[in-house]
Motif scaffolding. Sequence first.
Motif, PDB file in Angstrom:
ATOM      1  N   UNK A  78       0.831  -1.203   0.000  1.00 10.90           N
ATOM      2  CA  UNK A  78       0.000   0.000   0.000  1.00 10.90           C
ATOM      3  C   UNK A  78       0.866   1.255   0.000  1.00 10.90           C
ATOM      4  N   UNK A  79       2.132   1.115   0.408  1.00 17.86           N
ATOM      5  CA  UNK A  79       3.033   2.255   0.471  1.00 17.86           C
ATOM      6  C   UNK A  79       3.520   2.707  -0.899  1.00 17.86           C
ATOM      7  N   UNK A  80       3.523   1.784  -1.882  1.00 15.58           N
ATOM      8  CA  UNK A  80       4.053   2.104  -3.204  1.00 15.58           C
ATOM      9  C   UNK A  80       2.949   1.904  -4.239  1.00 15.58           C
ATOM     10  N   UNK A  81       2.568   2.998  -4.875  1.00 17.19           N
ATOM     11  CA  UNK A  81       1.544   2.960  -5.918  1.00 17.19           C
ATOM     12  C   UNK A  81       2.210   3.307  -7.241  1.00 17.19           C
ATOM     13  N   UNK A  82       1.968   2.492  -8.260  1.00 19.96           N
ATOM     14  CA  UNK A  82       2.510   2.755  -9.588  1.00 19.96           C
ATOM     15  C   UNK A  82       1.349   2.909 -10.557  1.00 19.96           C
ATOM     16  N   UNK A 142       0.539  15.522  -6.088  1.00 17.93           N
ATOM     17  CA  UNK A 142       1.673  14.775  -6.633  1.00 17.93           C
ATOM     18  C   UNK A 142       2.634  15.650  -7.417  1.00 17.93           C
ATOM     19  N   UNK A 143       2.119  16.609  -8.165  1.00 21.50           N
ATOM     20  CA  UNK A 143       2.999  17.509  -8.921  1.00 21.50           C
ATOM     21  C   UNK A 143       3.871  18.290  -7.949  1.00 21.50           C
ATOM     22  N   UNK A 144       3.259  18.775  -6.870  1.00 21.54           N
ATOM     23  CA  UNK A 144       4.034  19.507  -5.856  1.00 21.54           C
ATOM     24  C   UNK A 144       5.114  18.606  -5.240  1.00 21.54           C
ATOM     25  N   UNK A 145       4.741  17.352  -4.926  1.00 19.96           N
ATOM     26  CA  UNK A 145       5.678  16.430  -4.292  1.00 19.96           C
ATOM     27  C   UNK A 145       6.746  15.903  -5.248  1.00 19.96           C
ATOM     28  N   UNK A 146       6.470  15.959  -6.563  1.00 27.44           N
ATOM     29  CA  UNK A 146       7.437  15.447  -7.537  1.00 27.44           C
ATOM     30  C   UNK A 146       8.616  16.393  -7.725  1.00 27.44           C
ATOM     31  N   UNK A 147       8.397  17.669  -7.428  1.00 29.97           N
ATOM     32  CA  UNK A 147       9.466  18.642  -7.589  1.00 29.97           C
ATOM     33  C   UNK A 147       9.701  19.054  -9.036  1.00 29.97           C
ATOM     34  N   UNK A 148       8.819  18.628  -9.942  1.00 31.03           N
ATOM     35  CA  UNK A 148       8.940  19.046 -11.339  1.00 31.03           C
ATOM     36  C   UNK A 148       7.659  19.757 -11.761  1.00 31.03           C
ATOM     37  N   UNK A 163       5.226   6.854  -9.979  1.00 28.34           N
ATOM     38  CA  UNK A 163       5.407   6.095  -8.744  1.00 28.34           C
ATOM     39  C   UNK A 163       5.167   7.034  -7.575  1.00 28.34           C
ATOM     40  N   UNK A 164       4.263   6.630  -6.692  1.00 28.29           N
ATOM     41  CA  UNK A 164       3.898   7.454  -5.533  1.00 28.29           C
ATOM     42  C   UNK A 164       4.193   6.651  -4.272  1.00 28.29           C
ATOM     43  N   UNK A 165       5.007   7.209  -3.392  1.00 30.84           N
ATOM     44  CA  UNK A 165       5.282   6.567  -2.110  1.00 30.84           C
ATOM     45  C   UNK A 165       5.664   7.634  -1.095  1.00 30.84           C
TER      46      UNK A 165
END
Length: 122
Positions: free
Chosen positions: A3-7, A48-54, A99-101
């Motif tokens: 559950x910690x890693x979503x692709x 996610x965009x904010x957390x991706x840093x891009x 990939x979201x974790x």
Amino acid sequence: MAKDVLVLSYSGCGTCKKALKWLQEQGVAHQVRPIVEMPPTVAELKQWIARSGVSVRKWLNTSGQSYRALGKAKVDAASDAELVEWLSADGKLVKRPVLVTGDTVLVGFKPEAYEQLFASRG
């Protein structure tokens, strides 16, 4: 742990297949979400965009049919908010895999970025 890693992945995407194979070979438990059938929501994208840093523009799959259908000029003229709307409406427009974790979001597949991320977790 899965559950910690979503692709977010597309079954017809070679890069996605490489990323999933890498995760499997490293023994990283993960959950796969089909990006075409279940594209990221506007709320997910904003986080996610904010957390991706891009930037949101780096989230665009510029080699795909959806991008070509829109056209570079239209994309270049679009606001970030419009791009987020388009990304949430068309999973094929999103650069894959995603990939979201935890606090980390990786867009696309770079083995070295995956290695760095999962080395720090183990």
